[in-house]
Design a protein around this motif. Sequence first.
Motif, short mmCIF file in Angstrom:
data_model
loop_
_atom_site.label_atom_id
_atom_site.label_comp_id
_atom_site.label_asym_id
_atom_site.label_seq_id
_atom_site.Cartn_x
_atom_site.Cartn_y
_atom_site.Cartn_z
N GLU A 70 0.83 -1.21 0.00
CA GLU A 70 0.00 0.00 0.00
C GLU A 70 0.86 1.26 0.00
OE1 GLU A 70 -3.12 0.23 -0.60
OE2 GLU A 70 -3.34 -1.95 -0.64
N LYS A 71 1.94 1.23 0.74
CA LYS A 71 2.84 2.40 0.75
C LYS A 71 3.48 2.60 -0.63
CE LYS A 71 4.00 2.66 5.66
NZ LYS A 71 5.05 2.60 6.68
N GLU A 72 3.82 1.49 -1.25
CA GLU A 72 4.37 1.58 -2.61
C GLU A 72 3.33 2.14 -3.57
OE1 GLU A 72 5.76 -2.28 -3.62
OE2 GLU A 72 7.62 -2.12 -2.45
N ASN A 73 2.09 1.71 -3.42
CA ASN A 73 1.01 2.21 -4.27
C ASN A 73 0.84 3.71 -4.09
OD1 ASN A 73 0.50 -0.37 -5.18
ND2 ASN A 73 -1.21 -0.74 -3.75
N ALA A 74 0.90 4.15 -2.81
CA ALA A 74 0.75 5.59 -2.53
C ALA A 74 1.91 6.37 -3.16
CB ALA A 74 0.71 5.82 -1.03
N GLU A 75 3.10 5.85 -3.03
CA GLU A 75 4.27 6.53 -3.60
C GLU A 75 4.20 6.60 -5.12
OE1 GLU A 75 7.64 4.45 -2.13
OE2 GLU A 75 7.43 5.20 -0.06
N LYS A 76 3.76 5.49 -5.75
CA LYS A 76 3.63 5.49 -7.21
C LYS A 76 2.59 6.50 -7.67
CE LYS A 76 5.03 0.68 -7.97
NZ LYS A 76 4.57 -0.67 -8.39
N SER A 77 1.49 6.55 -6.93
CA SER A 77 0.42 7.49 -7.29
C SER A 77 0.91 8.93 -7.12
CB SER A 77 -0.82 7.24 -6.43
OG SER A 77 -1.36 5.97 -6.71
N GLU A 78 1.63 9.19 -6.03
CA GLU A 78 2.16 10.54 -5.81
C GLU A 78 3.16 10.92 -6.90
OE1 GLU A 78 3.68 10.16 -1.88
OE2 GLU A 78 1.82 10.82 -0.92
N GLY A 79 3.89 9.90 -7.37
CA GLY A 79 4.87 10.17 -8.44
C GLY A 79 4.22 10.50 -9.77
N ARG A 80 2.96 10.11 -9.93
CA ARG A 80 2.25 10.39 -11.18
C ARG A 80 1.67 11.80 -11.22
NH1 ARG A 80 -2.10 6.03 -10.96
NH2 ARG A 80 -2.98 7.29 -12.67
N TYR A 90 -6.49 14.09 -12.00
CA TYR A 90 -5.77 14.53 -10.81
C TYR A 90 -6.55 14.14 -9.54
CZ TYR A 90 -2.87 17.54 -7.89
OH TYR A 90 -2.01 18.01 -6.92
N VAL A 91 -7.85 14.40 -9.62
CA VAL A 91 -8.72 14.06 -8.47
C VAL A 91 -8.75 12.56 -8.24
CG1 VAL A 91 -11.11 14.05 -7.63
CG2 VAL A 91 -10.16 16.11 -8.69
N ALA A 92 -8.78 11.80 -9.34
CA ALA A 92 -8.83 10.34 -9.24
C ALA A 92 -7.55 9.81 -8.59
CB ALA A 92 -9.02 9.72 -10.61
N VAL A 93 -6.41 10.37 -8.96
CA VAL A 93 -5.14 9.93 -8.39
C VAL A 93 -5.05 10.30 -6.91
CG1 VAL A 93 -2.63 10.20 -8.47
CG2 VAL A 93 -3.92 9.95 -10.59
N LEU A 94 -5.52 11.51 -6.58
CA LEU A 94 -5.54 11.91 -5.17
C LEU A 94 -6.39 10.95 -4.34
CD1 LEU A 94 -5.88 15.82 -5.33
CD2 LEU A 94 -3.89 14.49 -4.62
N LYS A 95 -7.47 10.51 -4.93
CA LYS A 95 -8.33 9.54 -4.24
C LYS A 95 -7.60 8.21 -4.03
CE LYS A 95 -12.96 7.55 -4.38
NZ LYS A 95 -14.24 7.46 -5.13
N GLU A 96 -6.84 7.83 -5.07
CA GLU A 96 -6.05 6.60 -4.95
C GLU A 96 -5.03 6.72 -3.81
OE1 GLU A 96 -4.15 5.72 -8.60
OE2 GLU A 96 -6.01 5.38 -9.73
N ILE A 97 -4.39 7.88 -3.76
CA ILE A 97 -3.39 8.12 -2.72
C ILE A 97 -4.04 8.08 -1.34
CG2 ILE A 97 -1.79 9.81 -1.76
CD1 ILE A 97 -1.35 10.78 -4.69
N ASP A 98 -5.18 8.76 -1.23
CA ASP A 98 -5.88 8.81 0.06
C ASP A 98 -6.33 7.41 0.50
OD1 ASP A 98 -7.20 10.45 2.17
OD2 ASP A 98 -9.00 9.51 1.34
N THR A 99 -6.82 6.64 -0.47
CA THR A 99 -7.25 5.27 -0.16
C THR A 99 -6.07 4.42 0.30
OG1 THR A 99 -9.06 5.39 -1.76
CG2 THR A 99 -8.33 3.19 -1.09
N ALA A 100 -4.95 4.54 -0.42
CA ALA A 100 -3.76 3.76 -0.08
C ALA A 100 -3.24 4.14 1.31
CB ALA A 100 -2.67 3.98 -1.12
N LYS A 101 -3.25 5.44 1.63
CA LYS A 101 -2.76 5.88 2.93
C LYS A 101 -3.71 5.43 4.06
CE LYS A 101 0.05 9.82 1.47
NZ LYS A 101 0.27 11.29 1.58
#
Length: 236
Positions: A70-80, A90-101
């Motif tokens: 999950e941390k890797e997923n959050a980092e990958k999403s933040e890198g995008r 952008y909103v969709a990726v932020l949601k992914e990051i929030d979900t992963a965190k």
Amino acid sequence: MQDQMRRLIELQGIDEEINRVRARQTQCEEELGGLQVERNRVREMVEGLGAQLSSIEEECKQLAQSLVQEKENAEKSEGRLPAIKTQKEYVAVLKEIDTAKKLSRDLEERIASRREEASGFGSEMAEKEEQLKGLEEQAAAQEGELQKELKSLKATLASKAAEREELCKAIPVPLRKRYQQLIDRRGGIAVVPANGGACLGCNIHLPPQLYNSLFRVQEIQACPYCNRLIYVTEGE
């Protein structure tokens, strides 16, 4: 007739001793069994706690792997984020990051909770292991003494059985059979003294004529109430 009564009295004494030895033998065997049962009970508790601890440790390992993912997923999403060009993406990726965190926080809480539980199991397991160790040491000492006593009891039984067999040879068969029937029917007591005019087997006063005849020992007499063979001692 005095000799026959004397032999019967002696035989009764041997049988009572044999019964006492057998009773103690049974008690020793039960004590040995009890020691083993208690050790098995604590050992099973230790094994059960160990199994629970292993299960929790395996679960924590799997949760830790999920946390890393999950941390890797959050980092990958933040890198995008810097490369995103549309607001919707952008909103969709932020949601992914929030979900992963959020999943990461949940996993961290679960890991912490399970590790705390594992610590409790570990402490209890250590306590039970110490208890088991104490039981093992105590049982080893007690078993040694009990086995030693059992060996002695076995030797005593063999000696008394031989003594009984030899004594029985001197008692007429009909009288021996009568004695054995009384042993079987009267709780292991076939021969009892009479004292103060009463049979000490049933504590009932004997007819005076019967009681007086016991002093002459002209024949083997029986209590008319409990049928046990009766006698009086010389000092009566």
